[in-house]
Design a protein around this motif. Structure first.
Motif, short mmCIF file in Angstrom:
data_model
loop_
_atom_site.label_atom_id
_atom_site.label_comp_id
_atom_site.label_asym_id
_atom_site.label_seq_id
_atom_site.Cartn_x
_atom_site.Cartn_y
_atom_site.Cartn_z
N SER A 1 0.83 -1.21 0.00
CA SER A 1 0.00 0.00 0.00
C SER A 1 0.86 1.27 0.00
CB SER A 1 -0.96 0.00 1.18
OG SER A 1 -0.26 -0.23 2.38
N GLY A 2 2.15 1.15 0.39
CA GLY A 2 3.07 2.28 0.27
C GLY A 2 3.18 3.16 1.49
N PHE A 3 2.52 2.79 2.60
CA PHE A 3 2.67 3.59 3.82
C PHE A 3 2.85 2.66 5.02
CE2 PHE A 3 -1.32 2.99 6.19
CZ PHE A 3 -2.12 2.39 5.22
N SER A 4 3.38 3.23 6.09
CA SER A 4 3.55 2.46 7.33
C SER A 4 3.23 3.38 8.50
CB SER A 4 5.01 1.99 7.41
OG SER A 4 5.20 1.23 8.59
N CYS A 5 2.65 2.81 9.56
CA CYS A 5 2.40 3.54 10.82
C CYS A 5 1.49 4.76 10.63
CB CYS A 5 3.70 3.96 11.47
SG CYS A 5 4.87 2.61 11.71
N PRO A 6 0.23 4.56 10.22
CA PRO A 6 -0.68 5.70 10.06
C PRO A 6 -0.96 6.38 11.39
CG PRO A 6 -1.92 3.65 9.96
CD PRO A 6 -0.46 3.28 9.99
N LEU B 1 -12.63 18.95 2.03
CA LEU B 1 -14.05 19.28 1.86
C LEU B 1 -14.70 18.49 0.73
CD1 LEU B 1 -13.99 23.14 2.48
CD2 LEU B 1 -14.14 21.27 4.11
N SER B 2 -13.92 17.74 -0.03
CA SER B 2 -14.51 16.89 -1.07
C SER B 2 -14.49 15.42 -0.68
CB SER B 2 -13.75 17.07 -2.40
OG SER B 2 -13.89 18.39 -2.84
N GLY B 3 -14.02 15.14 0.53
CA GLY B 3 -14.06 13.74 1.00
C GLY B 3 -12.83 12.93 0.66
N ASN B 4 -11.74 13.58 0.20
CA ASN B 4 -10.46 12.85 0.04
C ASN B 4 -9.84 12.71 1.42
OD1 ASN B 4 -10.35 12.98 -2.99
ND2 ASN B 4 -10.31 15.18 -2.54
N LEU B 5 -9.14 11.60 1.64
CA LEU B 5 -8.56 11.35 2.96
C LEU B 5 -7.07 11.66 2.94
CD1 LEU B 5 -8.82 10.21 5.85
CD2 LEU B 5 -8.45 7.92 4.90
N PRO C 1 -7.09 9.72 -2.78
CA PRO C 1 -8.18 10.37 -3.50
C PRO C 1 -9.46 9.53 -3.49
CG PRO C 1 -6.16 10.33 -4.81
CD PRO C 1 -5.95 9.40 -3.65
N ARG C 2 -10.57 10.22 -3.54
CA ARG C 2 -11.86 9.54 -3.51
C ARG C 2 -12.42 9.35 -4.92
NH1 ARG C 2 -14.92 9.98 1.45
NH2 ARG C 2 -16.21 8.16 1.18
N TYR C 3 -11.99 10.20 -5.84
CA TYR C 3 -12.58 10.21 -7.18
C TYR C 3 -11.52 9.99 -8.25
CZ TYR C 3 -15.67 12.94 -4.19
OH TYR C 3 -16.44 13.37 -3.15
N GLY C 4 -11.99 9.68 -9.43
CA GLY C 4 -11.09 9.61 -10.59
C GLY C 4 -10.24 8.36 -10.60
N GLU C 5 -9.25 8.38 -11.51
CA GLU C 5 -8.42 7.19 -11.76
C GLU C 5 -7.59 6.78 -10.55
OE1 GLU C 5 -6.65 6.83 -15.59
OE2 GLU C 5 -8.80 6.60 -15.98
N ASP C 6 -7.23 7.75 -9.71
CA ASP C 6 -6.38 7.46 -8.56
C ASP C 6 -7.17 7.09 -7.31
OD1 ASP C 6 -3.96 7.90 -9.87
OD2 ASP C 6 -4.11 10.06 -9.58
N LYS D 1 -5.94 5.00 -4.16
CA LYS D 1 -4.48 4.83 -4.11
C LYS D 1 -3.91 5.70 -2.99
CE LYS D 1 -3.78 4.03 -9.01
NZ LYS D 1 -3.44 4.71 -10.24
N VAL D 2 -2.77 5.26 -2.44
CA VAL D 2 -2.13 6.03 -1.37
C VAL D 2 -0.97 6.80 -2.01
CG1 VAL D 2 -0.97 5.91 0.87
CG2 VAL D 2 -2.76 4.25 0.30
N ILE D 3 -1.10 8.12 -2.08
CA ILE D 3 -0.11 8.94 -2.81
C ILE D 3 0.65 9.83 -1.82
CG2 ILE D 3 0.16 10.71 -4.61
CD1 ILE D 3 -2.41 9.48 -5.86
N ARG D 4 1.98 9.70 -1.87
CA ARG D 4 2.83 10.48 -0.96
C ARG D 4 2.96 11.90 -1.51
NH1 ARG D 4 7.52 8.34 2.30
NH2 ARG D 4 6.78 6.35 1.51
N VAL D 5 2.51 12.91 -0.72
CA VAL D 5 2.54 14.28 -1.22
C VAL D 5 3.49 15.19 -0.46
CG1 VAL D 5 0.30 14.27 -2.39
CG2 VAL D 5 0.40 14.79 0.05
N ALA D 6 4.00 14.75 0.69
CA ALA D 6 5.01 15.54 1.40
C ALA D 6 5.92 14.58 2.15
CB ALA D 6 4.37 16.51 2.38
#
Ligand code: FEO
Ligand code: CA
Ligand code: CA
Ligand code: CA
Length: 562
Positions: free
Chosen positions: A433-438, A445-449, A479-484, A487-492
């Motif tokens: 899944s690409g992450f550890s220790c949440p 406001l659009s429901g993305n986590l 993301p909640r919508y679209g192609e992604d 998926k768990v995406i690292r942004v910082a």
């Protein structure tokens, strides 16, 4: 069709269009939207197509894991440092250490760009704060001075600062009358009818990890690893009490009872007036996540972030009360909330003398009732689209759970005051899944986590530990919508040794406030720190709050722009 119904219909249509049919409740409970937007966005099929198309054409480009000593952001994001440890907030006060939970409440509902920011200061690193270097001594506890510990008490608790956004940049308003500190020295009342260890008012708050917001717009700050500060009371088989020493040795100079800590603390934004809510139980509270029922009673969820501890829920019996009501603990195997009411539970009556003792020693009470042991329950958020409750289970190394997971609770019939529920795993950590220790969670406001990770400093980037592939702690979006979607995406990616904590969106959803906690925490020598972030003139690492903006957030938050 009424206007309200039209809105709901449009939103449902939109979600169906996105392939999320049967998703259930559509309307955002207003106060869940991070004390911000009261609007209920609508969208036409044409607009939905346009946005989905945009998402498709410009897919999110996540970061790869990094061990660089910097705050790295994915393409489409930028940050400014809003405030850092030691900065003056008034003529008399400075910003505390190790910032964690952040909460923003506008001063005026009609002007979301100016308000009060609450920031938790969880714990200190004495090397930076008081000049005490534990590495110089074999028995460090024996070498503490009162002056050092007094400084450490000042640097925990929280800060209230007035901030304002001008031309897209957030600024702290220096010396504002609302700017103040709540510290380890601040007198705080107990919201309870009986004294605790002889007191109705206690001294200070500490270990302020995560928190929450009330429907009546006050801050909640949670006392997590309180036993590190003044120790803990322990009981033998004959119920004889003894004192277990703390890690920091504060009780050597400040003889405060451990029972005065481990609570949920409520802070009034404009006055700083604080109270500790005894009815919510005493344990290593990570956070406190509230939901207001239609009749204005509240439900409060809180996890005990310790290996094999529990998940709790308080249901008030009176509108707007965090005192009158019942505390429950979760049996996630059988899907039951077990009542911690002394009066109605014979097993609690046999061990404890009254309800106050049950609440002070609630971990023992929970175990007597057969509560389920969990793998360090941390932050809790309620999904604004489905109403499901998500709980980060960070890890449980002795049990072989190194990467943690997110637990999902579905209350029966979606009723938050239900006494039964269904528990399942929402997402598991690990290389796949690409992450550890949440740890911290936040819905935009659009429901993305959005989710931060908490790999401990001494385990990170070490080839002999299972965390090596993940490198520095990070911020992720799911993301909640679209192609992604999903998926768990690292942004910082955090600076060296640091953890990203306290994500909180501004009311317009365009700024993500984020804490950078304990950069350079493994430093043994101030002349040679393991991190220098945020790279100021002092050449030492400093915890700081940043404001993150950019196209990526705006794109993710598209429902809020319509
Ligand atoms: Fe302070 Fe559970 O993180
Ligand atoms: Ca945390
Ligand atoms: Ca949160
Ligand atoms: Ca944590």
């Amino acid at each position: 069709m009424s206007k309200e119904l039209t809105k709901e219909y449009n939103r449902r249509k939109f979600l169906t269009f996105l392939g999320k049919a049967g998703i259930g409740v559509i309307a955002f409970p207003t106060f869940l939207t991070n004390c911000g937007t009261k609007s209920n966005p609508t969208i036409s099929n044409e607009l939905a197509e346009e946005y989905l198309d945009k998402l498709k054409k410009t897919p999110l480009k996540g970061l790869i894991p990094s061990d660089k000593d910097d705050l790295l952001l994915a393409e489409g994001l930028n940050y400014q440092t809003l405030i850092k440890w030691g900065d003056k907030i008034s003529d008399t006060d400075t910003f505390g250490f190790n910032n964690d939970f952040i909460c923003y409440i506008p001063l005026d509902e009609n002007n979301p760009k100016e308000g009060l920011l609450w920031v938790n200061h969880e714990y200190t690193n004495p090397l930076f704060v008081s000049g005490f270097n534990k590495y110089e001594f074999e028995n460090p506890r024996e070498h503490r001075s009162k002056d050092q510990i007094t400084k450490e008490l000042y640097n925990v608790g929280g800060s209230i600062i007035r901030i304002k956004e001008e031309n897209g940049t957030w600024k702290v308003i220096p010396n504002d009358a609302y700017n103040r500190r709540v510290t380890g020295h601040t007198p705080i009342s107990l919201n309870w009818d009986e004294p605790i260890e002889g007191k109705t008012e206690v001294i200070g708050t500490n270990s302020n990890c995560s928190g929450g917001i009330t429907p009546w717009n006050t801050f909640l700050t949670c006392e997590e690893n309180y036993a590190d500060c003044f120790g803990e009371s322990e009981y033998d088989e004959s119920n004889v009490k003894s004192h277990k020493e703390s890690r920091y040795g504060w009780e050597q100079f400040y003889n405060y009872p451990p029972e005065h800590y481990g609570w949920v603390v409520e802070i009034e934004p404009k006055t700083g007036k604080a109270q500790k809510h005894v009815a919510l139980g005493r344990f290593a509270h990570e956070c406190c996540t509230l939901f207001e029922l239609e009749d204005k009673r509240v439900v409060a969820y809180s996890g005990d972030d310790t290996n094999d501890e529990h998940l709790y829920k308080f249901v008030s019996s009176k509108a707007g009360s965090l005192k009158e009501g019942t505390l429950y603990v979760a049996d996630t195997i059988n899907g039951k909330w077990l009542s911690l009411d002394w009066e109605s539970q014979p097993i609690l009556k046999s061990k404890f003398k009254n309800q106050t003792e049950v609440l002070v020693r609630v971990r023992e009470a929970a175990k007597l009732l057969g509560a389920t042991e969990l793998n360090r329950p941390e932050d809790i958020e309620i999904d604004p689209i489905t109403g499901h409750i998500l709980i980060s289970l960070t890890n449980n190394k002795p049990k072989g759970d190194y990467h943690g997971s997110i637990l999902k609770i579905e209350e029966t019939d979606g009723a938050f005051d239900s006494l039964t529920f269904k528990a399942s795993t929402y997402l598991a950590g690990g290389e796949e899944s690409g992450f550890s220790c949440p740890d911290n969670l936040a819905f935009d406001l659009s429901g993305n986590l959005w989710m931060t990770s908490d790999i401990s400093g001494d385990s990170m980037n070490r080839e002999d530990k299972p965390y090596a592939p993940f490198k520095n702690n990070s911020l992720f979006v799911i993301p909640r919508y679209g192609e992604d979607a999903g998926k768990v995406i690292r942004v910082a990616s955090a600076p060296r040794d640091a953890e990203l904590t306290g994500p909180w969106f501004s009311p317009d959803g365009k700024t993500l406030f984020l804490s950078v906690q304990h950069p350079g925490e493994l430093t043994r020598d101030l002349q040679n720190p393991t991190s220098k972030w945020p790279f100021d003139e002092d050449n030492i690492p400093k915890p700081a709050v940043v404001a993150i903006k950019g196209d990526l957030i705006e794109k993710m938050n598209f429902l809020n722009q319509i």
